[in-house]
Design a protein around this motif. Structure first.
Motif, PDB file in Angstrom:
ATOM      1  N   VAL A  98     -12.442  20.526  -9.677  1.00 20.70           N
ATOM      2  CA  VAL A  98     -11.954  19.531  -8.731  1.00 20.70           C
ATOM      3  C   VAL A  98     -12.525  18.192  -9.172  1.00 20.70           C
ATOM      4  O   VAL A  98     -13.659  18.123  -9.661  1.00 20.70           O
ATOM      5  N   GLY A  99     -11.747  17.147  -9.047  1.00 16.24           N
ATOM      6  CA  GLY A  99     -12.199  15.835  -9.498  1.00 16.24           C
ATOM      7  C   GLY A  99     -11.592  14.718  -8.673  1.00 16.24           C
ATOM      8  O   GLY A  99     -10.653  14.928  -7.892  1.00 16.24           O
ATOM      9  N   THR A 100     -12.133  13.529  -8.843  1.00 13.78           N
ATOM     10  CA  THR A 100     -11.639  12.337  -8.165  1.00 13.78           C
ATOM     11  C   THR A 100     -11.338  11.269  -9.205  1.00 13.78           C
ATOM     12  O   THR A 100     -12.144  11.032 -10.105  1.00 13.78           O
ATOM     13  N   VAL A 101     -10.168  10.643  -9.072  1.00 15.04           N
ATOM     14  CA  VAL A 101      -9.732   9.599  -9.994  1.00 15.04           C
ATOM     15  C   VAL A 101      -9.744   8.257  -9.278  1.00 15.04           C
ATOM     16  O   VAL A 101      -9.161   8.117  -8.193  1.00 15.04           O
ATOM     17  N   TYR A 102     -10.402   7.272  -9.885  1.00 13.36           N
ATOM     18  CA  TYR A 102     -10.366   5.886  -9.418  1.00 13.36           C
ATOM     19  C   TYR A 102      -9.705   5.070 -10.524  1.00 13.36           C
ATOM     20  O   TYR A 102     -10.265   4.936 -11.613  1.00 13.36           O
TER      21      TYR A 102
ATOM     22  N   PHE B  69       0.854  -1.178   0.000  1.00 12.81           N
ATOM     23  CA  PHE B  69       0.000   0.000   0.000  1.00 12.81           C
ATOM     24  C   PHE B  69       0.891   1.228   0.000  1.00 12.81           C
ATOM     25  O   PHE B  69       2.081   1.171   0.345  1.00 12.81           O
ATOM     26  N   GLY B  70       0.335   2.340  -0.394  1.00 14.33           N
ATOM     27  CA  GLY B  70       1.111   3.564  -0.443  1.00 14.33           C
ATOM     28  C   GLY B  70       0.248   4.796  -0.262  1.00 14.33           C
ATOM     29  O   GLY B  70      -0.987   4.739  -0.352  1.00 14.33           O
ATOM     30  N   ALA B  71       0.890   5.913   0.005  1.00 14.81           N
ATOM     31  CA  ALA B  71       0.210   7.194   0.168  1.00 14.81           C
ATOM     32  C   ALA B  71       1.046   8.273  -0.491  1.00 14.81           C
ATOM     33  O   ALA B  71       2.278   8.197  -0.523  1.00 14.81           O
ATOM     34  N   GLY B  72       0.370   9.272  -1.028  1.00 13.89           N
ATOM     35  CA  GLY B  72       1.091  10.344  -1.695  1.00 13.89           C
ATOM     36  C   GLY B  72       0.159  11.434  -2.162  1.00 13.89           C
ATOM     37  O   GLY B  72      -0.837  11.743  -1.491  1.00 13.89           O
ATOM     38  N   VAL B  73       0.468  11.999  -3.324  1.00 13.82           N
ATOM     39  CA  VAL B  73      -0.331  13.097  -3.867  1.00 13.82           C
ATOM     40  C   VAL B  73      -0.602  12.849  -5.342  1.00 13.82           C
ATOM     41  O   VAL B  73       0.175  12.205  -6.046  1.00 13.82           O
ATOM     42  N   ALA B  74      -1.734  13.365  -5.799  1.00 13.54           N
ATOM     43  CA  ALA B  74      -2.091  13.346  -7.211  1.00 13.54           C
ATOM     44  C   ALA B  74      -1.983  14.768  -7.751  1.00 13.54           C
ATOM     45  O   ALA B  74      -2.108  15.748  -7.006  1.00 13.54           O
ATOM     46  N   ASN B  75      -1.770  14.862  -9.063  1.00  9.84           N
ATOM     47  CA  ASN B  75      -1.650  16.174  -9.700  1.00  9.84           C
ATOM     48  C   ASN B  75      -2.198  16.087 -11.118  1.00  9.84           C
ATOM     49  O   ASN B  75      -2.563  15.000 -11.579  1.00  9.84           O
ATOM     50  N   TYR B  76      -2.204  17.213 -11.807  1.00  4.60           N
ATOM     51  CA  TYR B  76      -2.843  17.281 -13.118  1.00  4.60           C
ATOM     52  C   TYR B  76      -2.168  18.349 -13.972  1.00  4.60           C
ATOM     53  O   TYR B  76      -1.684  19.362 -13.443  1.00  4.60           O
TER      54      TYR B  76
ATOM     55  N   ALA C 147      -1.197  19.876  -5.950  1.00  2.36           N
ATOM     56  CA  ALA C 147      -1.113  18.526  -5.383  1.00  2.36           C
ATOM     57  C   ALA C 147      -2.218  18.298  -4.356  1.00  2.36           C
ATOM     58  O   ALA C 147      -2.488  19.158  -3.509  1.00  2.36           O
ATOM     59  N   ARG C 148      -2.856  17.114  -4.446  1.00  3.18           N
ATOM     60  CA  ARG C 148      -3.924  16.749  -3.539  1.00  3.18           C
ATOM     61  C   ARG C 148      -3.731  15.304  -3.073  1.00  3.18           C
ATOM     62  O   ARG C 148      -3.035  14.525  -3.715  1.00  3.18           O
ATOM     63  N   PRO C 149      -4.346  14.887  -1.958  1.00  4.02           N
ATOM     64  CA  PRO C 149      -4.088  13.550  -1.391  1.00  4.02           C
ATOM     65  C   PRO C 149      -4.467  12.418  -2.346  1.00  4.02           C
ATOM     66  O   PRO C 149      -5.405  12.516  -3.134  1.00  4.02           O
ATOM     67  N   ALA C 150      -3.702  11.328  -2.234  1.00  2.00           N
ATOM     68  CA  ALA C 150      -3.956  10.126  -3.023  1.00  2.00           C
ATOM     69  C   ALA C 150      -3.410   8.919  -2.274  1.00  2.00           C
ATOM     70  O   ALA C 150      -2.554   9.048  -1.387  1.00  2.00           O
TER      71      ALA C 150
ATOM     72  N   VAL D 193      -7.360  12.801  -5.575  1.00  2.00           N
ATOM     73  CA  VAL D 193      -8.076  14.032  -5.884  1.00  2.00           C
ATOM     74  C   VAL D 193      -7.203  14.889  -6.790  1.00  2.00           C
ATOM     75  O   VAL D 193      -5.991  15.016  -6.555  1.00  2.00           O
ATOM     76  N   ILE D 194      -7.787  15.460  -7.844  1.00  2.00           N
ATOM     77  CA  ILE D 194      -7.067  16.378  -8.728  1.00  2.00           C
ATOM     78  C   ILE D 194      -7.806  17.712  -8.738  1.00  2.00           C
ATOM     79  O   ILE D 194      -9.036  17.762  -8.650  1.00  2.00           O
ATOM     80  N   LYS D 195      -7.031  18.788  -8.867  1.00  2.00           N
ATOM     81  CA  LYS D 195      -7.630  20.117  -8.776  1.00  2.00           C
ATOM     82  C   LYS D 195      -6.739  21.138  -9.463  1.00  2.00           C
ATOM     83  O   LYS D 195      -5.513  21.006  -9.476  1.00  2.00           O
ATOM     84  N   ALA D 196      -7.364  22.172 -10.035  1.00  2.00           N
ATOM     85  CA  ALA D 196      -6.632  23.315 -10.580  1.00  2.00           C
ATOM     86  C   ALA D 196      -7.531  24.536 -10.513  1.00  2.00           C
ATOM     87  O   ALA D 196      -8.759  24.431 -10.575  1.00  2.00           O
ATOM     88  N   ASP D 197      -6.898  25.719 -10.392  1.00  2.00           N
ATOM     89  CA  ASP D 197      -7.654  26.941 -10.141  1.00  2.00           C
ATOM     90  C   ASP D 197      -6.910  28.113 -10.764  1.00  2.00           C
ATOM     91  O   ASP D 197      -5.724  28.328 -10.491  1.00  2.00           O
ATOM     92  N   GLU D 198      -7.601  28.880 -11.614  1.00  2.00           N
ATOM     93  CA  GLU D 198      -6.975  30.040 -12.269  1.00  2.00           C
ATOM     94  C   GLU D 198      -7.205  31.343 -11.512  1.00  2.00           C
ATOM     95  O   GLU D 198      -6.696  32.381 -11.937  1.00  2.00           O
ATOM     96  N   THR D 199      -7.935  31.319 -10.428  1.00  2.00           N
ATOM     97  CA  THR D 199      -8.271  32.572  -9.751  1.00  2.00           C
ATOM     98  C   THR D 199      -7.042  33.261  -9.151  1.00  2.00           C
ATOM     99  O   THR D 199      -7.077  34.470  -8.911  1.00  2.00           O
ATOM    100  N   LYS D 200      -5.967  32.494  -8.915  1.00  2.00           N
ATOM    101  CA  LYS D 200      -4.745  33.092  -8.365  1.00  2.00           C
ATOM    102  C   LYS D 200      -3.621  33.152  -9.398  1.00  2.00           C
ATOM    103  O   LYS D 200      -2.464  33.372  -9.046  1.00  2.00           O
ATOM    104  N   SER D 201      -3.970  32.984 -10.668  1.00  2.00           N
ATOM    105  CA  SER D 201      -2.964  32.986 -11.727  1.00  2.00           C
ATOM    106  C   SER D 201      -2.507  34.409 -12.048  1.00  2.00           C
ATOM    107  O   SER D 201      -3.261  35.379 -11.915  1.00  2.00           O
ATOM    108  N   ASP D 202      -1.232  34.524 -12.495  1.00  2.00           N
ATOM    109  CA  ASP D 202      -0.685  35.814 -12.919  1.00  2.00           C
ATOM    110  C   ASP D 202      -0.864  36.035 -14.419  1.00  2.00           C
ATOM    111  O   ASP D 202      -0.545  37.120 -14.919  1.00  2.00           O
TER     112      ASP D 202
END
Length: 233
Positions: free
Chosen positions: A96-100, A29-36, A49-52, A75-84
């Protein structure tokens, strides 16, 4: 149809068959982060990065090669509200989404770390394979949904360290190139072209596909292993 149940049912079916057939098998088993990366986040960003987590079974037919079957949820997530970026500030897309995921892959170990010699307990490795994933997303933009099951091609690198004759510690980084542009809910639709553009700017990149990633540490336990005495190695 409950695709999450189907994915995990397939994984545990494979696990049961492997446990009854294999001579040298690991459960882990393992634990880490998911990204997109995709239209909302073209580059890999640590703030996304979000938990996985994952569970897996690994069959070792030789010191160099391993076959690994696993299931991952993240969990994957991205947000442009803080983009430059000015265009991102105008679009302000987020999701925001969930990957199985259920996957099968081959690993190549550069060293025979399982021999347990003092100088040879650590090995880098590379892997590649295939996976199917159920991805559910919630977007503030088009809200296009990925297909019921998406296909991806896991590829990556990692390190394995043999803690003891039966325990293996691992670390890996893996990318999942997909064949869809809808992971972030922003699949381009020509029928709503007047909505999907701001001024003269195309809202999505028609020439790239979305990707998701998993980075994590793992612990596995080997069963049915015959340990050779040191003097006979």
């Amino acid at each position: 149809m409950n695709y999450k149940f189907i994915l995990f049912l397939v994984f545990f079916s494979i696990l049961s068959v492997a446990a009854s057939q294999a001579q040298d098998i690991e459960f882990g088993f393992g634990a880490g982060v998911a990204n997109y990366t995709g239209d909302i986040s073209p580059s890999y960003k640590l703030q996304n990065a979000r938990p996985a987590g994952e569970i897996f079974v690994r069959y070792n037919p030789s010191p160099a090669f391993s076959l690994r079957f696993g299931a991952m949820i993240g969990v994957i997530k991205a947000d442009e509200t803080k983009s430059d970026d000015p265009f991102s500030q105008r679009r302000l897309a987020q999701f925001v989404g969930t990957v199985y995921e259920a996957s099968a892959r081959m690993e190549y170990n550069f060293r025979d770390y399982r021999a347990m010699s003092e100088l040879n307990r650590l090995s880098p490795y590379v892997f590649f394979g295939g996976s199917v994933a159920h991805i559910a997303v919630n977007s503030n933009y088009f809200d296009n949904q990925p297909n019921a099951l998406e296909i991806a091609l896991p590829i990556g690198v990692g390190l394995k360290y043999m803690l003891a004759h039966n325990y293996n510690l691992g670390f890996e980084f893996g990318a999942r190139p997909t064949f869809t542009d809808a992971i972030d809910g922003m699949l381009q639709d020509d029928t709503i072209d007047n909505v999907s553009n701001v001024g003269k700017f195309q809202m999505t990149n028609l020439f790239t596909k979305d990707m998701y990633y998993y980075t994590g540490i793992s612990l596995s336990f080997t069963i049915n292993r015959v340990v050779c005495p040191t003097e006979f190695r």
